[in-house]
Design a protein around this motif. Structure first.
Motif, mmCIF file in Angstrom:
data_model
loop_
_atom_site.group_PDB
_atom_site.id
_atom_site.type_symbol
_atom_site.label_atom_id
_atom_site.label_comp_id
_atom_site.label_asym_id
_atom_site.label_seq_id
_atom_site.Cartn_x
_atom_site.Cartn_y
_atom_site.Cartn_z
ATOM 1 N N ARG A 210 9.065 0.786 -4.477
ATOM 2 C CA ARG A 210 8.270 1.041 -5.681
ATOM 3 C C ARG A 210 6.883 0.417 -5.566
ATOM 4 N N VAL A 211 6.805 -0.767 -4.987
ATOM 5 C CA VAL A 211 5.502 -1.407 -4.803
ATOM 6 C C VAL A 211 4.681 -0.655 -3.767
ATOM 7 N N GLU A 212 5.326 -0.200 -2.699
ATOM 8 C CA GLU A 212 4.621 0.534 -1.650
ATOM 9 C C GLU A 212 3.989 1.814 -2.189
ATOM 10 N N GLU A 213 4.654 2.455 -3.128
ATOM 11 C CA GLU A 213 4.099 3.669 -3.721
ATOM 12 C C GLU A 213 2.768 3.379 -4.397
ATOM 13 N N ARG A 214 2.665 2.242 -5.061
ATOM 14 C CA ARG A 214 1.422 1.905 -5.759
ATOM 15 C C ARG A 214 0.293 1.605 -4.773
ATOM 16 N N VAL A 215 0.562 0.758 -3.776
ATOM 17 C CA VAL A 215 -0.520 0.386 -2.869
ATOM 18 C C VAL A 215 -0.918 1.567 -1.984
ATOM 19 N N ALA A 216 0.019 2.458 -1.674
ATOM 20 C CA ALA A 216 -0.325 3.646 -0.890
ATOM 21 C C ALA A 216 -1.247 4.571 -1.677
ATOM 22 N N ALA A 217 -1.166 4.493 -3.016
ATOM 23 C CA ALA A 217 -2.020 5.308 -3.875
ATOM 24 C C ALA A 217 -3.330 4.605 -4.229
ATOM 25 N N ARG A 288 -15.785 -3.894 1.232
ATOM 26 C CA ARG A 288 -15.716 -2.801 0.251
ATOM 27 C C ARG A 288 -14.402 -2.017 0.386
ATOM 28 N N LEU A 289 -13.313 -2.701 0.126
ATOM 29 C CA LEU A 289 -11.983 -2.128 0.321
ATOM 30 C C LEU A 289 -11.425 -1.441 -0.915
ATOM 31 N N ARG A 290 -11.974 -1.713 -2.078
ATOM 32 C CA ARG A 290 -11.365 -1.252 -3.322
ATOM 33 C C ARG A 290 -11.476 0.262 -3.497
ATOM 34 N N GLU A 291 -10.387 0.838 -4.001
ATOM 35 C CA GLU A 291 -10.346 2.257 -4.356
ATOM 36 C C GLU A 291 -10.768 2.421 -5.818
ATOM 37 N N PRO A 292 -11.059 3.654 -6.263
ATOM 38 C CA PRO A 292 -11.416 3.863 -7.674
ATOM 39 C C PRO A 292 -10.365 3.345 -8.646
ATOM 40 N N ARG A 297 -6.032 0.589 -0.737
ATOM 41 C CA ARG A 297 -5.096 1.540 -0.142
ATOM 42 C C ARG A 297 -4.596 0.993 1.198
ATOM 43 N N MET A 298 -3.269 1.034 1.352
ATOM 44 C CA MET A 298 -2.649 0.435 2.521
ATOM 45 C C MET A 298 -1.888 1.477 3.334
ATOM 46 N N ASP A 299 -1.846 1.263 4.641
ATOM 47 C CA ASP A 299 -0.991 2.022 5.548
ATOM 48 C C ASP A 299 -0.170 0.979 6.303
ATOM 49 N N GLY A 300 1.023 0.684 5.800
ATOM 50 C CA GLY A 300 1.770 -0.456 6.316
ATOM 51 C C GLY A 300 1.083 -1.738 5.879
ATOM 52 N N THR A 301 0.752 -2.607 6.831
ATOM 53 C CA THR A 301 0.002 -3.821 6.491
ATOM 54 C C THR A 301 -1.502 -3.614 6.651
#
Length: 341
Positions: A210-217, A288-292, A297-301
């Motif tokens: 469930r947490v991975e879904e959020r960070v992947a988005a 400047r890593l932040r998404e809107p 956004r993460m891909d694994g670590t």
């Protein structure tokens, strides 16, 4: 060098161990003056016997004594880990920026600068306590403190205390204050969700997913307790036995000497904000890593916007067992990135 690890808590040490096993050159930069990560700053009243579980760091079994403050017991374990595996930890080093440079990343601090092919950020959350904004908070004349500054119940003898927050930190406070305070009230934004049954591996996988879904988005990760609920730990049971877990909805506003619910006033002279923490990532702002959506956004670590940067102990790897796995994954990806077949 191949990598710089920022932070020497559970996540940072796990990553350092995995980098060492892969033969990569690295250094660990830790802002603390001593080993122990965030644990060394926990309240002395939090006993090791009350912990609901500390997972082993990779390669060294943790056998805590039956008694003793968790802060010193876990810090001693971390210190032994650093010694036994001869990890190159430099402290105190406070990193103030990470920037892109040709062929790598530059990690800067007042103590010096390091250039590496990859960076593992494991700075955790303890140094970034979250203080919510509520009407009247600036007018309250009593004492306000965050859980990060809580050092046990002795400071609150005879006080009327309002405890704000729905997680394990709030319950820790509520398990102790009824013995000394003249009044204790617990308030939360949402009804607490008590988790029945053991925290099994299968349940843990579902939580991580469930947490991975959020960070992947590209969304900010939610607090741990919002996903896992409150388990019936020894601390929770102690608070229940003392009748301290009668939760009330959030107040409408604070006033100089208390709080107001729908025009009903209650006097308080102390507020403990057990409202959690946010990831300590300000030093990564130049990337400047932040998404809107406000998250990263993460891909694994690995962060999508900067493939040389890995976040360990963030999002799905924020738990101790998750940090161990993430440290191994980060080292594996860094080795593949720097030494492609």
């Amino acid at each position: 060098m191949d990598a710089v690890v920022i932070g020497a808590g559970q996540a940072g040490l796990s990553a350092a161990y995995a980098l060492r096993r892969r033969g990569l050159s690295f250094v660990v930069l830790d802002a603390g003056s001593a080993p122990g990560g965030a644990w060394q700053h926990r309240s002395p009243s939090l006993s090791v016997a009350s912990l609901h579980g500390i997972f082993d760091l990779p390669g060294l079994h943790f056998e805590p004594p039956a008694e003793g403050p968790a802060a010193s017991v876990v810090a001693d374990y971390f210190a032994r880990y650093e010694r036994d595996f001869a990890l190159p930890v430099l402290r105190p080093v406070v990193v103030d920026a990470v920037r892109r440079v040709p062929g790598g990343l530059l990690v800067s601090s007042p103590a010096g600068s390091w250039t590496a092919g990859a960076v593992v950020n494991a700075t955790g959350t303890w140094t970034h306590p979250y203080w919510p904004v509520y009407p009247g908070a600036a007018d309250f004349r009593g004492r306000q403190l965050h859980y990060a500054d809580y050092r046990g119940p002795s400071d609150f003898a005879g006080r009327r205390v309002l405890v704000v927050g729905g997680g394990h930190s709030a319950v820790h406070v509520l398990s102790e204050l009824p013995d000394v305070a003249s009044a204790v009230r617990w308030v939360t934004r949402r009804e607490p969700d008590f988790h029945e049954g053991p925290f099994t591996e299968d349940y843990g996988r579902r939580v991580v997913a469930r947490v991975e879904e959020r960070v992947a988005a590209g969304l900010p990760p939610r607090s741990v307790v919002s996903v896992t609920g409150l388990g019936y730990t020894s601390i929770v049971r102690t608070a229940l036995e003392k009748g301290a877990l009668h939760r009330r909805p959030m107040f409408d506003r604070l006033v100089a000497d208390g709080a107001v619910w729908d025009r009903a006033f209650e006097p308080y002279d102390t507020i403990i904000w057990a409202t959690g923490f946010r990831a300590a990532l300000n030093h990564l702002a130049p990337l400047r890593l932040r998404e809107p959506g406000g998250g990263i956004r993460m891909d694994g670590t690995r962060t999508v916007r900067e493939p040389r940067l890995h976040l360990v102990g963030y999002g799905p790897s924020a738990s101790t067992v998750g940090a161990n796995r993430a440290g191994q994954a980060a080292a594996r990806e860094i080795a593949a990135f720097l030494q492609p077949a």
